[in-house]
Design an enzyme around this catalytic site. Structure first.
Site, PDB file in Angstrom:
ATOM      1  N   ASP A  71       0.809  -1.219   0.000  1.00 36.06           N
ATOM      2  CA  ASP A  71       0.000   0.000   0.000  1.00 36.06           C
ATOM      3  C   ASP A  71       0.843   1.270   0.000  1.00 36.06           C
ATOM      4  OD1 ASP A  71      -2.131  -1.715   0.218  1.00 36.06           O
ATOM      5  OD2 ASP A  71      -2.981  -0.779   2.009  1.00 36.06           O
ATOM      6  N   HIS A 216       3.507  -2.424   3.150  1.00 35.84           N
ATOM      7  CA  HIS A 216       3.606  -1.069   2.603  1.00 35.84           C
ATOM      8  C   HIS A 216       4.939  -0.856   1.889  1.00 35.84           C
ATOM      9  CE1 HIS A 216       0.528  -0.695   5.753  1.00 35.84           C
ATOM     10  NE2 HIS A 216       0.060   0.345   5.085  1.00 35.84           N
TER      11      HIS A 216
END
Length: 249
Positions: A71, A216
């Site tokens: 992400d 992430h």
């Protein structure tokens, strides 16, 4: 009944059968044409039609497979390093892209797509959409899709992931736009870096067959995540795992 009588009866039946009004036929033709054009435009845009607004948390194949998702990118430092790691291990992942970051680093989106990874819409500015109207959500997601396609023309945007996992009405909107709402089964908490060794432990202990893993590559210093991914891919493969993409319903 004679052949002549049969012919007459058939003729009477044909005459008495109700005919569809011409006005309805005139209206139906444009509607069918419009529907065909809509389907053609969806195909031309390269979208994938999600069956419903179900948030998926598992891989396409199930079994001893795992899906890595990242992400908040792209990030100018960590995304290129992560792409190198994935290329080295021959693993395809899913990148959930933050629209404002796409505008800043469009060349990285092009590299992600060129490497064969899946693209995911992760909103324009990582705002909580939980209380937004469907119109607000649609406008935001369309804006993100536009900047992604400017960066990587023809790229397929397969998924949508809501910031903070605050879904609200976004799953239905995303599905109507041809994007599968994408959740996760395992969150390693790398948004607050605990150290590479700890991230390795969380991945190895948290992965279950068919799991979508949330990590992430953007939003801060993700060097620990990149290192943890580099270490865990060989370990997971040694345990018989293969790498898959998230499911599309």
């Amino acid at each position: 009944m004679t052949t002549s009588a049969t012919a007459k009866a058939t003729a009477r039946t044909a005459v008495s059968r109700p005919r569809r009004p011409r006005r309805l036929r005139r209206l139906a033709a444009p509607l069918l044409l419009a529907a065909g054009l809509c389907m053609s435009s969806l195909t031309a845009a390269g979208t994938v039609q999600a069956a419903d607004g179900t948030v998926v948390t598992s891989t396409q194949s199930g079994g001893r497979t795992v899906s890595f998702t990242f992400d908040d990118g792209p990030h100018p430092t960590h995304t290129p390093r992560l792409l190198e790691v994935l290329r080295k291990h021959n693993v395809k992942a899913t990148f959930c892209l933050w629209g404002d970051h796409v505008r800043q680093y469009p060349y990285l989106v092009s590299r992600i797509a060129a490497d064969g990874h899946r693209l995911c819409n992760h909103s324009m500015a990582h705002q909580d959409m939980g209380g937004w109207s469907q119109q607000q959500i649609r406008q935001n997601l369309e804006q993100v899709n536009n900047v992604i396609r400017q960066a990587a023309p023809g790229a397929q945007i397969t998924y949508f992931r809501a910031p903070y996992g605050s879904w609200g009405q976004s799953p239905q909107v995303a599905a109507s736009m041809g994007m599968q709402p994408l959740g996760w089964r395992t969150d390693i908490g790398d948004w607050q870096p605990p150290g590479t060794n700890e991230l390795v432990r969380r991945i190895m202990q948290g992965v279950t067959p068919g799991a979508v893993v949330l990590m992430h590559d953007g939003g801060g210093d993700r060097s620990q995540t990149v290192s943890a991914v580099d270490q865990t891919i060989p370990q997971l493969k040694a345990q018989g795992y293969t790498f898959d993409q998230p499911a599309v319903r």
